[in-house]
Enzyme design. Structure first.
Site, PDB file in Angstrom:
ATOM      1  N   HIS A 194       0.828  -1.206   0.000  1.00  0.00           N
ATOM      2  CA  HIS A 194       0.000   0.000   0.000  1.00  0.00           C
ATOM      3  C   HIS A 194       0.861   1.255   0.000  1.00  0.00           C
ATOM      4  CE1 HIS A 194       0.825   0.674   4.293  1.00  0.00           C
ATOM      5  NE2 HIS A 194       0.499  -0.599   4.524  1.00  0.00           N
ATOM      6  N   CYS A 234       3.380  -4.724   6.695  1.00  0.00           N
ATOM      7  CA  CYS A 234       2.977  -4.482   5.311  1.00  0.00           C
ATOM      8  C   CYS A 234       4.134  -3.892   4.502  1.00  0.00           C
ATOM      9  CB  CYS A 234       1.785  -3.536   5.261  1.00  0.00           C
ATOM     10  SG  CYS A 234       0.230  -4.303   5.792  1.00  0.00           S
TER      11      CYS A 234
END
Length: 384
Positions: free
Chosen positions: A223, A239
């Site tokens: 992301h 992440c």
């Protein structure tokens, strides 16, 4: 005073005044000429080469890009230059170990390590090398054409929030996501006296940025971020973070179902032309493997493979001094180690000197609306 004396005085003042005007004008012309010559000298440098999109022959080569050199401006930090050239923080700091990251100083020579050895992994979909903190996307190759690769720096999980290794795939693509922290993240924030809401809506306070590629691994994704300086650092909860401008391009390129492979390869080996290259990154602090043994195995595999038998490659001799210099002083920079008598310093001195400006196809528009402080960057992950 006689008339003749007054005339002589006035004549002398007039001469001195005229000389002053001429000298001042000459000085201004001289300074202007110096400025023009300085600008001209900068403009004669070539434009930077591409830094994120390359083509290569997958049957012959493993190395893409080129090392470049720029001259720092007085207002530059290494973080500024890194984003300009689509690099992460650790990459550019490792490549310039003797340069102050926050005050490089006008006129300082900065190595731009935009030459990469591709990870030892299937060249399809997305491959992420944790040690390099770099993502490689391999679009499907067209028949009869060179393979294309798009590469971007990333931020990865902190020591206590490791990004997992292995194979997965993209399952969902979200624009303007809502961030719903896991219970463990809630506990972490609460422990630090900063409790989180159950959900963080889209907007500038959303740490996932504007675009998300969710993975088959629950709670993990690729992301964007609202903290661009964290790219190239261990700052996330596991992440994969990307610069805001990079995630948009990748989001538009990939499809649901695209395979994703995460590896951890701090010592890379690969071929380009007749030369064998190595690229060494610092070993992640929680990586306890024996990298000397792994490197010997990787070197043997690369040299004995079919690709290593092309043309003069089997006859290349290793430059042991350079090999040791690069291996034990990681510079995040790809270097040919089969060139005899070559030193790292000499190789870097040969790098192309380019203008300190955005490359032709840069992903960033160089918007400095938000200037980050040293403390903010450290908070993003530099200091664990």
């Amino acid at each position: 005073m006689t008339i003749n004396s007054r005339l002589m005085r006035d004549w002398w003042y007039g001469v001195m005044w005229l000389l002053g005007i001429l000298l001042l004008s000459g000085c201004q012309s001289f300074l202007s000429r110096l400025a023009d010559e300085s600008v001209s000298a900068v403009n004669t440098l070539p434009m930077p080469l591409a830094t994120h999109e390359f083509s290569f022959d997958p049957f012959r080569d493993d190395v893409i890009g080129s090392i470049q050199v720029v001259t720092a401006r007085h207002e530059d930090t290494l973080s500024d230059i890194a984003r300009r050239f689509n690099l992460g923080y650790e990459e550019i700091v490792n490549a310039n170990p003797d340069v102050d990251p926050w005050l490089p100083g006008a006129g300082t020579r900065i190595i731009i390590p935009t030459q990469f050895i591709l990870p030892d992994a299937p060249r399809e979909g997305i491959v992420i090398n944790l040690a390099a903190m770099r993502l490689f996307y391999f679009p499907k190759a067209e028949d009869g054409k060179l393979q294309k690769v798009i590469t971007h720096p990333v931020g990865i999980g902190r020591v206590q929030w490791k990004t997992p290794e292995g194979a997965t795939r993209i399952t969902v693509k979200d624009e303007n996501p809502v961030w719903r922290p896991t219970s463990s993240i809630h506990r972490e924030y609460a422990k630090n006296g900063n409790p989180l809401p159950a959900a963080v809506p889209p907007g500038p306070d959303n740490p996932m940025g504007t675009h998300v590629l969710r993975l088959a691994w629950p709670a993990y994704a690729i992301h964007g971020t609202n903290k661009p300086p964290s790219i190239g650092l261990r700052g996330s909860f596991g992440c994969i973070r990307m610069y805001p401008e990079d995630i948009i391009g990748l989001f538009n390129e990939v499809a649901i179902g695209t395979p994703v492979r995460v590896v951890n390869q701090p010592r890379m080996v690969g071929w380009r032309g007749s030369q064998l290259y190595i690229q060494v990154y610092p070993v992640l602090e929680d990586d306890q493997r024996n990298h000397d043994k792994l490197f010997v195995k990787s070197m043997r595999k690369t040299r004995s493979a079919l690709k290593g038998q092309i043309n003069a490659r089997p006859h290349q001799t290793l430059n042991e001094n350079l090999l040791n210099e690069v291996t034990y002083n990681p510079r995040s920079t790809a270097v040919p180690v089969t060139k005899t008598e070559l030193s790292l310093q000499r190789y870097l001195e040969q790098a192309l000197h380019v203008q300190n400006t955005l490359p032709f196809n840069a992903t960033w528009a160089e918007d400095f609306n938000k200037n980050f402080t040293t403390a903010e960057i450290q908070e993003s992950g530099q200091v664990q």
